[in-house]
Design a protein around this motif. Sequence first.
Motif, short mmCIF file in Angstrom:
data_model
loop_
_atom_site.label_atom_id
_atom_site.label_comp_id
_atom_site.label_asym_id
_atom_site.label_seq_id
_atom_site.Cartn_x
_atom_site.Cartn_y
_atom_site.Cartn_z
N LEU A 50 21.80 36.46 0.49
CA LEU A 50 22.35 35.55 1.49
C LEU A 50 21.69 35.78 2.84
O LEU A 50 21.24 34.84 3.51
N VAL A 51 21.61 37.05 3.25
CA VAL A 51 21.02 37.37 4.55
C VAL A 51 19.56 36.92 4.60
O VAL A 51 19.12 36.28 5.55
N GLN A 52 18.81 37.25 3.55
CA GLN A 52 17.39 36.90 3.54
C GLN A 52 17.19 35.39 3.54
O GLN A 52 16.31 34.86 4.22
N SER A 53 18.04 34.66 2.78
CA SER A 53 17.86 33.21 2.70
C SER A 53 18.30 32.51 3.98
O SER A 53 17.82 31.43 4.30
N ILE A 54 19.24 33.12 4.74
CA ILE A 54 19.58 32.57 6.06
C ILE A 54 18.41 32.74 7.01
O ILE A 54 18.03 31.83 7.75
N ILE A 55 17.79 33.93 6.98
CA ILE A 55 16.68 34.21 7.87
C ILE A 55 15.52 33.26 7.61
O ILE A 55 14.89 32.74 8.53
N THR A 56 15.22 33.01 6.32
CA THR A 56 14.10 32.14 5.98
C THR A 56 14.47 30.66 6.05
O THR A 56 13.59 29.80 6.03
N GLY A 57 15.78 30.34 6.10
CA GLY A 57 16.22 28.95 6.09
C GLY A 57 16.36 28.38 4.70
O GLY A 57 16.78 27.22 4.53
N ARG A 58 16.08 29.18 3.66
CA ARG A 58 16.13 28.67 2.29
C ARG A 58 17.53 28.25 1.87
O ARG A 58 17.71 27.29 1.12
N VAL A 59 18.58 28.95 2.38
CA VAL A 59 19.94 28.65 1.96
C VAL A 59 20.35 27.23 2.35
O VAL A 59 21.10 26.57 1.62
N PHE A 60 19.83 26.71 3.45
CA PHE A 60 20.23 25.39 3.90
C PHE A 60 19.54 24.30 3.07
O PHE A 60 20.11 23.23 2.83
N GLN A 61 18.32 24.57 2.62
CA GLN A 61 17.67 23.64 1.71
C GLN A 61 18.40 23.63 0.37
O GLN A 61 18.61 22.57 -0.25
N GLN A 62 18.83 24.82 -0.09
CA GLN A 62 19.59 24.89 -1.35
C GLN A 62 20.91 24.16 -1.20
O GLN A 62 21.34 23.45 -2.13
N ALA A 63 21.60 24.34 -0.07
CA ALA A 63 22.88 23.68 0.15
C ALA A 63 22.72 22.16 0.14
O ALA A 63 23.56 21.44 -0.40
N SER A 64 21.63 21.68 0.72
CA SER A 64 21.39 20.24 0.73
C SER A 64 21.19 19.70 -0.69
O SER A 64 21.73 18.66 -1.05
N ARG A 65 20.40 20.44 -1.50
CA ARG A 65 20.19 19.99 -2.88
C ARG A 65 21.49 20.03 -3.68
O ARG A 65 21.75 19.13 -4.49
N LEU A 66 22.32 21.06 -3.46
CA LEU A 66 23.61 21.13 -4.15
C LEU A 66 24.50 19.95 -3.76
O LEU A 66 25.16 19.34 -4.59
N ALA A 67 24.49 19.63 -2.46
CA ALA A 67 25.34 18.55 -1.96
C ALA A 67 24.96 17.20 -2.55
O ALA A 67 25.81 16.33 -2.74
N LYS A 68 23.70 17.02 -2.86
CA LYS A 68 23.23 15.73 -3.39
C LYS A 68 23.35 15.63 -4.91
O LYS A 68 23.08 14.58 -5.48
N SER A 69 23.75 16.71 -5.55
CA SER A 69 23.84 16.68 -7.02
C SER A 69 25.05 15.86 -7.46
O SER A 69 25.98 15.62 -6.69
N ASP A 70 25.05 15.44 -8.72
CA ASP A 70 26.17 14.68 -9.27
C ASP A 70 27.28 15.58 -9.82
O ASP A 70 28.29 15.10 -10.32
N TYR A 71 27.08 16.89 -9.73
CA TYR A 71 28.04 17.83 -10.29
C TYR A 71 29.00 18.34 -9.23
O TYR A 71 28.71 18.30 -8.03
N THR A 72 30.16 18.83 -9.69
CA THR A 72 31.00 19.63 -8.82
C THR A 72 30.27 20.94 -8.56
O THR A 72 29.78 21.56 -9.49
N THR A 73 30.16 21.35 -7.30
CA THR A 73 29.31 22.50 -6.97
C THR A 73 30.12 23.61 -6.31
O THR A 73 31.13 23.36 -5.64
N VAL A 74 29.65 24.83 -6.49
CA VAL A 74 30.32 26.00 -5.92
C VAL A 74 29.26 27.05 -5.61
O VAL A 74 28.25 27.16 -6.31
N ILE A 75 29.45 27.78 -4.51
CA ILE A 75 28.60 28.93 -4.18
C ILE A 75 29.46 30.18 -4.28
O ILE A 75 30.54 30.26 -3.70
N ILE A 76 28.98 31.14 -5.06
CA ILE A 76 29.70 32.40 -5.23
C ILE A 76 28.92 33.50 -4.52
O ILE A 76 27.72 33.67 -4.75
#
Length: 292
Positions: A54-80
Amino acid sequence: VSHQLIVDDRERASGIIDLLYVNAFVDFEVKRLTVGDYLVDNWLLVERKSMADLVQSIITGRVFQQASRLAKSDYTTVIILEGRAQDIENYHIEKKIGNGKKGVVYQAYDKALKLDNGNSRAQSKLSLIKDLFGTGSKTIVAANTATPTRPIRPANKKVEPAPAPKPAPEVAPADTSADAEGNVLAAVEAWRAAWASQNIDQYLASYADSFTPAKGRSLANWKEFRRGRVTKPSKINLTINNQKTEVIDDSNAKVSFKQYYKADGRPIRTNKTLILKKVDGSWLINKEIASN
């Protein structure tokens, strides 16, 4: 009741796949997922993150790209999130990202929430991501509010208005020299902290699939050997200092430092060099050189 599960093949290092083999109530398949880490019964999409990731992906900005892709999916989504909220302190996150909660992280939240301002489902899901990381009140799971039954799909596509053209995929800007060095050092710190806290899954996840162990060991044999060395001691004290970082190019870097290690026996001081390469936006260890 048997459940159908698809597991992303990059989750092998977590050890979860090994546990699934002994669970008779889960029928699972391992293959590459383009979004998320687990797909449950073809309706629930799960993204799993350890605190270090989580820390590393926040620093690189990767977590926000992942969150965007999750948000656009047709599935119910969850981050653990795996771990404890106080574990974040082990990774010195405010030191690495600049100005803490009022700096880079919050700017990245705003950027993530603007990725698709015409999609109400995306806004709802991304707001939950912001709430998860921004308030500190939710430290385990963030999920959208869709009823967990089946993927939400349009009831009648014939009367649905034509969709707006999708914006071109956002291309992450290349690291500047200073950014790249900071990201490399953050990856090394995450590796050190995972080792010191005996988080074997995150420790092994710090190494690239192309990592070549010393002494001619196979990667599988080396991982089994390291699993015992990391988890067996009652406590590990590990510090590194005098780091010297060289960013060779956009995908390769080298970090040299002095390592102090003490477990149940005598302390060991080592000069170490890590050769790292950038894989899918993350800096991973490709080679490890040690000398006393």
